[in-house]
Design a protein around this motif. Structure first.
Motif, mmCIF file in Angstrom:
data_model
loop_
_atom_site.group_PDB
_atom_site.id
_atom_site.type_symbol
_atom_site.label_atom_id
_atom_site.label_comp_id
_atom_site.label_asym_id
_atom_site.label_seq_id
_atom_site.Cartn_x
_atom_site.Cartn_y
_atom_site.Cartn_z
ATOM 1 N N LEU A 75 0.888 -1.236 0.084
ATOM 2 C CA LEU A 75 -0.152 0.057 -0.024
ATOM 3 C C LEU A 75 0.868 1.402 0.021
ATOM 4 O O LEU A 75 0.300 2.438 -0.058
ATOM 5 C CB LEU A 75 -0.870 -0.124 1.336
ATOM 6 C CG LEU A 75 -1.936 -1.088 1.207
ATOM 7 C CD1 LEU A 75 -2.433 -1.364 2.680
ATOM 8 C CD2 LEU A 75 -3.271 -0.871 0.342
ATOM 9 N N SER A 76 2.023 1.024 0.157
ATOM 10 C CA SER A 76 2.965 2.336 0.405
ATOM 11 C C SER A 76 3.076 3.105 -0.839
ATOM 12 O O SER A 76 3.392 4.490 -0.783
ATOM 13 C CB SER A 76 4.450 1.952 0.894
ATOM 14 O OG SER A 76 5.023 1.179 -0.279
ATOM 15 N N ASP A 77 2.804 2.588 -2.146
ATOM 16 C CA ASP A 77 2.964 3.584 -3.147
ATOM 17 C C ASP A 77 1.890 3.166 -4.153
ATOM 18 O O ASP A 77 1.720 3.705 -5.159
ATOM 19 C CB ASP A 77 4.254 3.318 -3.885
ATOM 20 C CG ASP A 77 4.381 1.870 -4.489
ATOM 21 O OD1 ASP A 77 3.496 1.055 -4.275
ATOM 22 O OD2 ASP A 77 5.411 1.541 -5.446
ATOM 23 N N ALA A 78 0.768 2.752 -3.368
ATOM 24 C CA ALA A 78 -0.528 2.569 -4.222
ATOM 25 C C ALA A 78 -1.151 3.972 -4.559
ATOM 26 O O ALA A 78 -1.047 4.830 -3.613
ATOM 27 C CB ALA A 78 -1.458 1.639 -3.208
ATOM 28 N N PRO A 79 -2.151 3.934 -5.303
ATOM 29 C CA PRO A 79 -3.196 5.185 -5.691
ATOM 30 C C PRO A 79 -3.563 5.439 -4.558
ATOM 31 O O PRO A 79 -4.174 4.700 -3.575
ATOM 32 C CB PRO A 79 -4.041 4.648 -6.870
ATOM 33 C CG PRO A 79 -3.339 3.310 -7.477
ATOM 34 C CD PRO A 79 -2.454 2.952 -6.482
ATOM 35 N N GLU A 80 -4.026 6.819 -4.217
ATOM 36 C CA GLU A 80 -4.522 7.413 -3.078
ATOM 37 C C GLU A 80 -6.210 7.297 -3.425
ATOM 38 O O GLU A 80 -6.878 7.225 -2.164
ATOM 39 C CB GLU A 80 -4.377 8.865 -2.729
ATOM 40 C CG GLU A 80 -2.866 8.818 -2.341
ATOM 41 C CD GLU A 80 -2.521 8.431 -1.031
ATOM 42 O OE1 GLU A 80 -3.666 8.542 -0.085
ATOM 43 O OE2 GLU A 80 -1.477 7.870 -0.698
ATOM 44 N N ASN A 81 -6.713 7.269 -4.393
ATOM 45 C CA ASN A 81 -8.269 7.380 -4.552
ATOM 46 C C ASN A 81 -8.767 6.492 -5.906
ATOM 47 O O ASN A 81 -7.742 6.052 -6.641
ATOM 48 C CB ASN A 81 -8.467 8.952 -5.020
ATOM 49 C CG ASN A 81 -8.043 9.829 -3.825
ATOM 50 O OD1 ASN A 81 -8.640 9.704 -2.694
ATOM 51 N ND2 ASN A 81 -7.256 10.665 -4.046
ATOM 52 N N GLY A 82 -9.978 6.658 -6.087
ATOM 53 C CA GLY A 82 -10.763 6.049 -7.086
ATOM 54 C C GLY A 82 -10.766 4.418 -7.077
ATOM 55 O O GLY A 82 -10.391 3.814 -5.977
ATOM 56 N N ASP A 83 -10.859 3.917 -8.461
ATOM 57 C CA ASP A 83 -11.033 2.293 -8.559
ATOM 58 C C ASP A 83 -9.492 1.858 -8.382
ATOM 59 O O ASP A 83 -9.753 0.992 -7.978
ATOM 60 C CB ASP A 83 -11.495 2.211 -9.947
ATOM 61 C CG ASP A 83 -12.780 2.665 -10.227
ATOM 62 O OD1 ASP A 83 -13.758 2.892 -9.278
ATOM 63 O OD2 ASP A 83 -13.407 2.762 -11.485
ATOM 64 N N ALA A 84 -8.530 2.460 -8.854
ATOM 65 C CA ALA A 84 -7.301 1.938 -8.746
ATOM 66 C C ALA A 84 -6.823 1.769 -7.039
ATOM 67 O O ALA A 84 -6.372 0.668 -6.788
ATOM 68 C CB ALA A 84 -6.461 2.893 -9.027
ATOM 69 N N ARG A 85 -7.515 2.599 -6.323
ATOM 70 C CA ARG A 85 -7.195 2.437 -4.808
ATOM 71 C C ARG A 85 -7.830 1.112 -4.401
ATOM 72 O O ARG A 85 -7.520 0.293 -3.670
ATOM 73 C CB ARG A 85 -7.397 3.682 -4.034
ATOM 74 C CG ARG A 85 -7.502 3.371 -2.597
ATOM 75 C CD ARG A 85 -7.588 4.407 -1.746
ATOM 76 N NE ARG A 85 -7.638 4.097 -0.283
ATOM 77 C CZ ARG A 85 -7.130 4.837 0.840
ATOM 78 N NH1 ARG A 85 -7.027 5.999 0.675
ATOM 79 N NH2 ARG A 85 -7.274 4.473 2.067
ATOM 80 N N ALA A 86 -9.277 1.037 -5.076
ATOM 81 C CA ALA A 86 -9.978 0.167 -4.541
ATOM 82 C C ALA A 86 -9.497 -1.328 -4.901
ATOM 83 O O ALA A 86 -9.560 -2.346 -4.054
ATOM 84 C CB ALA A 86 -11.499 0.195 -5.112
#
Length: 199
Positions: A75-86
């Protein structure tokens, strides 16, 4: 859930391709550690948020500390928002529950955590051919009904007993006596024998 310093160092070790243990800490690129510190903190914060959403509210009810830094590293460099975060959050939840309900980390936990992290990263990078060992039900099947029924008392710090307890808290863990769902206010007063008979 575990000492913050250890969690940060284990997360950094995984991201830097090392094992999440003391040996891995000594092999860290310390300049990179400082440069990426904030992303490790974000990853840990998001991993803790996932545990809290599952109502795993403290160390005494956490089935295993091993997967927390792995989830944080993912999770450290994962997207912050939206479908990509989900998508990333859903994979992190699936990973955590699989690690809780399988025997993956009963032996060689640091080596296996590093291997699972590498596989999870490849999966998120689009490699559909990668197999994540902890998610492979032929290698690490979910427990049978007999194994669930034979699970030990959760205060004994056995992963399966605590995983059962965690599943019950996820679904609200309403108390038989007062019908209140579990919360941070009442979690330390709960009677485990409502799930695990005294005798």
């Amino acid at each position: 859930y575990l000492p913050v310093g250890n969690a940060m160092l284990n997360t950094a070790a995984l991201v830097q391709g090392r094992q999440p243990n003391e040996r891995g800490w000594f092999e860290l690129d310390h300049h990179r550690l400082v440069a990426e510190w904030d992303s490790y903190a974000v990853g840990l914060s998001r991993a803790v948020q996932i545990l809290e959403e599952a109502r795993i509210l403290d160390a005494d009810r956490n089935p295993s500390i091993v997967p927390l830094p792995v989830a944080a590293a993912v999770l450290s460099d994962a997207p912050e928002n939206g479908d990509a975060r989900a998508v990333v959050d859903r994979l992190a939840r699936r990973y955590l529950w699989s690690s809780f309900f399988t025997s993956r980390y009963e032996n060689a936990a640091a080596t296996r955590a590093a291997a699972d992290y590498r596989a999870l990263r490849r999966l998120l990078e689009g490699d559909a051919t990668v197999d994540v060992p902890v998610l492979d039900r032929t290698l690490y099947p979910l427990p049978s009904i007999a194994e669930l029924m034979a699970a030990r008392w959760p205060k004994a710090k056995r992963t399966l007993g605590r995983a059962i307890l965690a599943a019950s808290t996820y679904f609200g863990a309403r108390d038989f006596a007062d019908d209140k769902p579990i919360s941070s206010a009442n979690i330390t007063k709960r009677e485990y024998h409502h799930l695990f008979p005294d005798k």
